[in-house]
Design a protein around this motif. Sequence first.
Motif, short mmCIF file in Angstrom:
data_model
loop_
_atom_site.label_atom_id
_atom_site.label_comp_id
_atom_site.label_asym_id
_atom_site.label_seq_id
_atom_site.Cartn_x
_atom_site.Cartn_y
_atom_site.Cartn_z
N TYR A 72 0.83 -1.21 0.00
CA TYR A 72 0.00 0.00 0.00
C TYR A 72 0.87 1.26 0.00
CZ TYR A 72 -3.55 3.42 0.95
OH TYR A 72 -4.35 4.51 0.85
N LEU A 73 1.86 1.28 0.86
CA LEU A 73 2.74 2.44 0.94
C LEU A 73 3.43 2.67 -0.41
CD1 LEU A 73 4.30 1.70 4.44
CD2 LEU A 73 2.83 3.65 3.87
N ARG A 114 -9.73 -2.30 3.71
CA ARG A 114 -9.88 -1.23 2.72
C ARG A 114 -8.64 -1.11 1.84
NH1 ARG A 114 -14.23 2.09 3.98
NH2 ARG A 114 -15.21 1.48 5.95
N MET A 115 -7.47 -1.29 2.44
CA MET A 115 -6.24 -1.26 1.64
C MET A 115 -6.21 -2.45 0.68
SD MET A 115 -3.23 -0.03 4.28
CE MET A 115 -3.12 -1.69 4.85
N PHE A 142 -8.48 -1.68 -2.16
CA PHE A 142 -7.86 -0.65 -3.01
C PHE A 142 -6.81 -1.27 -3.92
CE2 PHE A 142 -4.27 2.16 -3.78
CZ PHE A 142 -4.87 3.29 -4.30
N GLU A 158 8.92 1.18 7.58
CA GLU A 158 7.65 1.87 7.88
C GLU A 158 6.58 0.86 8.32
OE1 GLU A 158 6.28 5.60 8.19
OE2 GLU A 158 7.96 5.30 6.81
N ASP A 182 -10.31 -3.27 9.80
CA ASP A 182 -11.13 -2.50 8.86
C ASP A 182 -10.25 -1.77 7.85
OD1 ASP A 182 -13.55 -1.14 7.87
OD2 ASP A 182 -12.60 0.63 8.73
N VAL A 183 -9.25 -1.05 8.34
CA VAL A 183 -8.37 -0.31 7.43
C VAL A 183 -7.60 -1.28 6.53
CG1 VAL A 183 -6.28 1.11 7.33
CG2 VAL A 183 -8.15 1.75 8.84
N VAL A 225 -0.50 -1.68 14.75
CA VAL A 225 -1.58 -0.78 15.16
C VAL A 225 -2.71 -0.65 14.14
CG1 VAL A 225 -0.05 0.60 16.62
CG2 VAL A 225 -0.41 1.27 14.25
N ILE A 226 -2.52 -1.19 12.95
CA ILE A 226 -3.53 -1.06 11.90
C ILE A 226 -4.75 -1.93 12.25
CG2 ILE A 226 -2.88 -2.98 10.38
CD1 ILE A 226 -3.15 0.54 9.12
N SER A 227 -5.96 -1.40 12.01
CA SER A 227 -7.17 -2.18 12.31
C SER A 227 -7.51 -3.11 11.15
CB SER A 227 -8.34 -1.24 12.57
OG SER A 227 -8.78 -0.68 11.36
N LYS A 265 6.47 -0.66 11.92
CA LYS A 265 5.81 0.07 13.01
C LYS A 265 4.29 0.02 12.86
CE LYS A 265 7.92 3.67 11.64
NZ LYS A 265 8.32 5.08 11.43
N LEU A 266 3.82 0.14 11.64
CA LEU A 266 2.37 0.23 11.40
C LEU A 266 1.66 -1.10 11.62
CD1 LEU A 266 2.51 2.43 8.18
CD2 LEU A 266 1.56 3.12 10.37
N ALA A 285 0.19 3.31 -3.20
CA ALA A 285 -0.73 4.42 -2.98
C ALA A 285 0.00 5.70 -2.61
CB ALA A 285 -1.74 4.06 -1.89
N LEU A 286 1.14 5.58 -1.95
CA LEU A 286 1.83 6.79 -1.49
C LEU A 286 3.21 6.97 -2.11
CD1 LEU A 286 0.72 6.75 2.24
CD2 LEU A 286 0.19 8.52 0.56
#
Lengths: 223, 223
Positions: free
Chosen positions: B83-84, B113-114, B117, B98, B109-110, B105-107, B101-102, B87-88
């Motif tokens: 995704y990073l 969605r990723m 996407f 990156e 739900d998110v 904590v990512i849910s 760390k994420l 998308a970014l």
Amino acid sequence: MLTQAAEDYLKSIYKLQEKGGKVSTGILADYLNVKPASVTGMIKKLKSMKLVRHERYQGVTLTDAGMVIALEIIRHHRLLELYLFKALGVPWDGVHEEAEKLEHVISEDVEARMDAFLGYPTTDPHGSPIPDKNGVVLKTHSIPMTDLKNGQSCVVVEVNDSDSALLRHLGSFNLYPGTAFRVIEVAPFEGPFTIDIAGQQAVIGREVAKHIFVNNVNETDNV
Amino acid sequence: MLTQAAEDYLKSIYKLQEKGGKVSTGILADYLNVKPASVTGMIKKLKSMKLVRHERYQGVTLTDAGMVIALEIIRHHRLLELYLFKALGVPWDGVHEEAEKLEHVISEDVEARMDAFLGYPTTDPHGSPIPDKNGVVLKTHSIPMTDLKNGQSCVVVEVNDSDSALLRHLGSFNLYPGTAFRVIEVAPFEGPFTIDIAGQQAVIGREVAKHIFVNNVNETDNV
DNA sequence: TATATAATTTAGTCATACCTAAATTAATTT
DNA sequence: AAATTAATTTAGGTATGACTAAATTATATA
């Protein structure tokens, strides 16, 4: 690097400071769902790091250095909220909780990329201002909805972001920042507001109205 | 909910287990940049939670429950990396750090969605398989580049994701997963590989080649 | 087999950030 | 002013997850 807990304290002190009044141990403890004694301990640490000022029994204030960090965290939080909302379609009543966890781990690089993707926005989905990279916050003029009188029209500027049930409720009336409405009926000092939003009528209780802030207030002709 | 440290241990045990061999305290300690004594302590906790099996001096294995959690974390990690990247626009040598760390904590739900996407992808930017929501991992057949002989052509399947300097180096030759190349020259058992990537020549040392995995290996005519 | 080396575990510390209970200080009431 | 009440701080304790140093167990060598 600061711990996540320390960052949360600084952010909370900033927010409580903004709302006016001195930030006491007890208020902070309530806000953070922590006991006052724990707050005292953390305040000591933050003071030793020169991030807050504190006199026993007199409350805390952020130093300039503490303010910088608080604003960085708030910027992370609000940019993340908007990004989750716009890029991933997370509903506005869910973005706060999500951002609360992400704000502590996101890098400056990823933040800059989200900022660019969003076109360098100035407000989050709840209407709160996003501090810029230098910590400058655009202050918006707004009054609580509870100050409105019969017949006044206005535009929603900002809503309280921390209660997701409240946000779902507001969403059901389309009461997002930017939405205009007119007060049809309200008794002074008590009772709910009956309002008109784009031709639809809605009844908003006072407890809810306290969390809605508006501007562009004008007397308007009744339709 | 597990702590972040516990999640990291489970993830690491999974990865070391995959690479073959039993996972000893020392190996794990090296992998996690922690002292063996610390590993012993955490293993005890994980064992009491029935997430790992462990006999003194005999190494650890994930239980089914531990495996489920490890695969969840790895799924988070790899989806986040992709995704990073997509998308970014985060460069592929930065996404690992990156995501590290994420991922904690990512849910869900998110994450969902990723996933949507990205069109429900099966591999991350380094070619590693992304476990699906049920923890099923697509195994890809590949061999280390160091097994290639003169004249063989192949396609990059996967590269080691944890060394960002290595990734930048590979990126400079376009050696991404999916890229085809042919071995022009290599001495058996030692010395660098000279390869042809889309008409460009590149020299890849053995240490680097160890971290590149390829498939579709064929003898081809020299151009 | 006895000994040396390597790996692992145990025991005891440290820092963080929370907690409860008791002591202190401040503010309010009588 | 004295006493009550409320807020704050101190003191001491807990859990996590790291550490070092010492003890133990396993493995390799002579």
